[in-house]
Design a protein around this motif. Structure first.
Motif, PDB file in Angstrom:
ATOM      1  N   HIS A 196       0.948  -0.773  -0.063  1.00 47.81           N
ATOM      2  CA  HIS A 196      -0.223   0.109  -0.134  1.00 47.81           C
ATOM      3  C   HIS A 196       1.049   1.306   0.256  1.00 47.81           C
ATOM      4  CE1 HIS A 196      -2.625   3.121   0.870  1.00 47.81           C
ATOM      5  NE2 HIS A 196      -2.367   3.250   2.173  1.00 47.81           N
ATOM      6  N   TRP A 198       2.187   5.114  -0.061  1.00 41.58           N
ATOM      7  CA  TRP A 198       0.513   6.325  -0.171  1.00 41.58           C
ATOM      8  C   TRP A 198       2.312   8.178   0.179  1.00 41.58           C
ATOM      9  CZ3 TRP A 198       2.603   8.562   5.216  1.00 41.58           C
ATOM     10  CH2 TRP A 198       3.131   7.465   5.604  1.00 41.58           C
ATOM     11  N   GLU A 222      -1.882   4.571   8.056  1.00 43.07           N
ATOM     12  CA  GLU A 222      -1.603   4.353   7.051  1.00 43.07           C
ATOM     13  C   GLU A 222      -1.249   2.578   6.792  1.00 43.07           C
ATOM     14  OE1 GLU A 222      -2.798   5.406   4.153  1.00 43.07           O
ATOM     15  OE2 GLU A 222      -2.710   7.232   5.305  1.00 43.07           O
ATOM     16  N   ALA A 223      -0.368   2.083   8.174  1.00 45.26           N
ATOM     17  CA  ALA A 223       0.032   0.836   8.179  1.00 45.26           C
ATOM     18  C   ALA A 223      -1.266   0.359   9.057  1.00 45.26           C
ATOM     19  CB  ALA A 223       1.097   0.637   9.495  1.00 45.26           C
ATOM     20  N   LEU A 226      -3.733  -0.300   6.331  1.00 47.48           N
ATOM     21  CA  LEU A 226      -3.954  -1.918   6.040  1.00 47.48           C
ATOM     22  C   LEU A 226      -4.191  -3.395   6.674  1.00 47.48           C
ATOM     23  CD1 LEU A 226      -2.978  -3.110   2.755  1.00 47.48           C
ATOM     24  CD2 LEU A 226      -0.856  -2.600   4.464  1.00 47.48           C
ATOM     25  N   GLU A 244       2.776  -7.123   5.032  1.00 46.78           N
ATOM     26  CA  GLU A 244       2.363  -5.752   4.160  1.00 46.78           C
ATOM     27  C   GLU A 244       3.262  -5.174   4.529  1.00 46.78           C
ATOM     28  OE1 GLU A 244      -1.067  -4.958   8.072  1.00 46.78           O
ATOM     29  OE2 GLU A 244      -1.582  -6.971   8.507  1.00 46.78           O
ATOM     30  N   PRO A 246       3.357  -1.021   3.926  1.00 48.39           N
ATOM     31  CA  PRO A 246       2.861   0.228   3.600  1.00 48.39           C
ATOM     32  C   PRO A 246       3.861   0.699   3.568  1.00 48.39           C
ATOM     33  CG  PRO A 246       2.520  -0.518   6.146  1.00 48.39           C
ATOM     34  CD  PRO A 246       3.410  -1.507   5.236  1.00 48.39           C
TER      35      PRO A 246
END
Length: 301
Positions: A196, A198, A222-223, A226, A244, A246
């Motif tokens: 992800h 950003w 943001e993390a 996600l 994950e 981010p």
């Protein structure tokens, strides 16, 4: 929440024209068909010369015969290398972009080849590939020939053990895209890396100094976004190892870097109609031109 799984049915199809990149796509499609337990269909598209111009093309009939031999010969090679796989060969007549777009709609997956960009890693996606992407509502995978210039393994042979990489917007996630990536990773027994991307606030636009505290807080948010998006999918696919990722940066650049050595890069394309046809989308377009890994473009609403 994820909706019920939509297991692939039908056929894995590949467009072939005799070029090295189309044959690499056919080989990748054969391995994909075996993974899915589906038959493989190889199709060549012959675009006849208009009647008014045929006088200048005395070899028109032989051209049509040669075009028909391409999928037959490719299928024979696939059968030798994959003896348990059901393979059919077909020739269609018409505009390649239109014919292949229809083929994509009839298939569980369409696989096309793309040339490597000389001197740098990435694809050259021609007008046919772009036309197919703009019109179809089904997934399309682009595969390139391994490039001696960049050391890539675009046919998937050497990257088969790599991860599946998914690009997702944690603030506007789509179930179709997430389901495709999770099911693909599960099918391969591969780890899934979810990216992800950003951006930090444009401090320069306001004449302000960068704020590390604010940046850290934004990164945390943001993390968390996600993690929230992926939670139900992790629960539905407990056997998939998920990482994950981010990351601050431009989406396409982040995805291209993350996909180095990947078995597959999965990106979405929003199905929006433009005045003169469909649109591929800026991220999918950029990723297709610069990724050295096979790229699956998954249309979604």
């Amino acid at each position: 929440m994820p909706s019920p799984s939509t297991s692939s049915t039908g056929t894995v199809s590949a467009g072939v024209d005799g070029s090295p990149e189309s044959l690499a796509a056919a080989e990748w499609a054969a391995r994909e068909a075996a993974l899915r337990g589906l038959p493989l269909k190889l199709v060549s598209v012959w675009e006849p010369v208009p009647m008014a111009a045929r006088a200048a093309f005395l070899g028109e009939e032989s051209r049509g015969h040669w075009a028909g031999r391409i999928p037959v010969d490719a299928a024979a090679g696939i059968r030798e290398r994959h003896p348990g796989l059901e393979v059919t060969a077909d020739q269609s007549t018409g505009r390649p972009g239109e014919v292949l777009a229809r083929l994509a709609e009839e298939s569980a997956l369409l696989v096309l080849g793309s040339r490597g960009l000389s001197g740098i890693g990435g694809f050259f996606v021609g007008s046919v590939g772009q036309a197919v992407l703009a019109e179809t509502t089904s997934p399309v995978v682009f595969v390139r020939v391994p490039g001696e210039d960049d050391g890539s393994a675009g046919d998937g042979e050497r990257t088969a053990g790599g991860p599946v990489v998914l690009g997702v917007d944690a603030h506007e996630p789509d179930d179709v895209l997430l389901r495709y990536a999770f099911e693909d990773a599960a099918r391969r027994g591969a780890p899934l890396r979810v990216v992800h991307a950003w951006s930090l606030p444009p401090y320069f636009a306001y004449g302000l100094p960068q704020d590390p505290v604010l940046d850290a807080e934004l990164a945390k948010q943001e993390a968390a976004a996600l993690t929230e998006v992926l939670a139900p999918w992790r629960a539905e696919h407990p056997g998939v190892e998920v990482t994950e990722a981010p990351t601050v940066g431009k989406t396409a650049e982040v995805l291209v870097e993350a996909a180095r050595g990947a078995a597959l890069l999965v990106v979405g394309r929003r199905m929006r109609r433009a005045p003169f046809g469909g649109r591929i989308g800026s991220v999918a377009h950029a990723v297709l031109h610069h990724s050295t890994a096979p790229v699956a473009v998954v249309p979604h609403s």
